[in-house]
Design an enzyme around this catalytic site. Structure first.
Site, PDB file in Angstrom:
ATOM      1  N   SER A 115       0.841  -1.192   0.000  1.00 46.19           N
ATOM      2  CA  SER A 115       0.000   0.000   0.000  1.00 46.19           C
ATOM      3  C   SER A 115       0.886   1.256   0.000  1.00 46.19           C
ATOM      4  O   SER A 115       1.698   1.431  -0.905  1.00 46.19           O
ATOM      5  CB  SER A 115      -0.970  -0.053   1.178  1.00 46.19           C
ATOM      6  N   ASP A 134      -9.500  -5.434  -4.689  1.00 47.10           N
ATOM      7  CA  ASP A 134      -8.626  -4.460  -4.046  1.00 47.10           C
ATOM      8  C   ASP A 134      -9.138  -3.033  -4.220  1.00 47.10           C
ATOM      9  O   ASP A 134      -9.631  -2.661  -5.299  1.00 47.10           O
ATOM     10  CB  ASP A 134      -7.238  -4.571  -4.702  1.00 47.10           C
ATOM     11  N   HIS A 138      -7.342  -5.930  -0.470  1.00 50.43           N
ATOM     12  CA  HIS A 138      -6.127  -5.130  -0.310  1.00 50.43           C
ATOM     13  C   HIS A 138      -5.016  -5.847   0.456  1.00 50.43           C
ATOM     14  O   HIS A 138      -3.880  -5.372   0.466  1.00 50.43           O
ATOM     15  CB  HIS A 138      -6.495  -3.830   0.424  1.00 50.43           C
TER      16      HIS A 138
END
Length: 305
Positions: A116, A256, A283
């Site tokens: 991320s 995601d 995610h």
């Protein structure tokens, strides 16, 4: 399948800027196997939700040392809640990563996995062409925050109308600390951040730590994953991606929040990139499909020892 979180071989703190960076090492840095450094998300989350990646230090074949760390301002590192908002910059966290690499004596030979926000940071690190970086994993990360916001808008349009109405009402009123906003936010998170409900303990712990100390997250991102109003709002690495000169594995999940629109630039513009989509994940494929995640990443890393 889940992996047992392996104990640290060592842990410590290294002085940096106005505080200290906490780190833990799993495995033996003197083994001769290229270590994997793991950069967590947020900004302002913690290493906890990525601790399943200690599994790399216990696979068949040469054991791979793994370094987790908490970035300044969160987790076990120094918290600076009174720092001026201008203190929290991409450059600060790039300098912190460099400082850690040199402190551990691995700056001349390491792999880097960023998840991320950590992947955004990792891409920024890689475009500078550090000599010791061998392979890079960009996991569930956008190549620009405007593209991230575009993806969020697409996903929000699929929420139940009353949920999105609640989100918008509180965003417009500036009341995103409301319990109603948190409840509506969770609907999005359960679809697009972690589809394992209730969240695994390591994930829940990272979220709890972020809630307890949201300074960096609120400053750089905003109140939620899909309402980006912080200093990263216009961030982009898209035009610099061709400068990355190491092999790159790009990872995303089918559900995601990092939808293809914000991931495609990595796959298209990095000269030596491959893209792996985890069909049963959102995610956090490292916890949603842990066995496949470790296998895919380790296969990629072994190409660079």
């Amino acid at each position: 399948m889940t992996y047992e979180i392996l104990p640290a071989a060592r842990a410590g703190r290294v002085p940096f800027a106005d505080g200290e960076t906490w780190y833990r090492v799993t495995g033996d840095l003197e083994s001769g196997v290229t270590p994997l450094v793991v950069a967590h998300g947020g900004p302002g989350a913690t290493h906890q939700y990525l601790l399943s990646l200690t599994a790399f230090a216990d696979l068949d074949g040469p054991a791979r040392p793994v370094i987790h760390y908490d970035q300044l301002g969160c987790g076990n590192s120094t918290h600076l809640p009174d720092a001026d908002p201008s203190y929290w910059t991409v450059e600060l966290f790039l300098d912190e990563l460099d400082n850690l690499l040199y402190h551990l004596g691995i700056a001349d030979n390491y792999h880097l996995l960023g998840q991320s926000w950590g992947g955004m940071l990792a891409a920024e690190h890689a475009v500078r062409r550090p000599g010791g970086l061998k392979r890079l994993v960009i996991s569930n990360s956008p190549a620009s925050m405007p593209l991230w916001s575009e993806a969020a808008s697409l996903l929000r349009a699929e929420l139940p109308p009353e949920v999105d109405d609640t989100l918008r009402t509180h965003e417009e009123a500036g009341t995103t600390d409301s319990p109603e906003y948190a409840a509506a936010m969770k609907v999005f998170y359960d679809r697009h951040v972690c589809r394992i409900v209730s969240n695994p303990p390591a994930v829940a712990s990272a979220f709890a730590a972020l809630d307890a100390n949201p300074t960096v997250y609120h400053t750089m991102n905003g109140p939620s994953e899909f309402h980006v109003v912080g200093s990263l709002k216009e961030w982009s690495v898209v035009d610099r991606l061709p400068e990355i000169d190491v092999p790159v594995l790009v990872i995303s999940g089918a559900y995601d929040e990092a939808q293809p629109v914000c991931v495609v630039p990595y796959a298209k513009l990095i000269p030596d990139a491959r893209w792996e989509v985890f069909e049963d994940s959102s995610h956090l494929p490292n916890v949603e499909e842990p066995a496949r995640y470790v296998a895919v990443v380790e296969s990629f890393l072994r190409g660079g020892s």
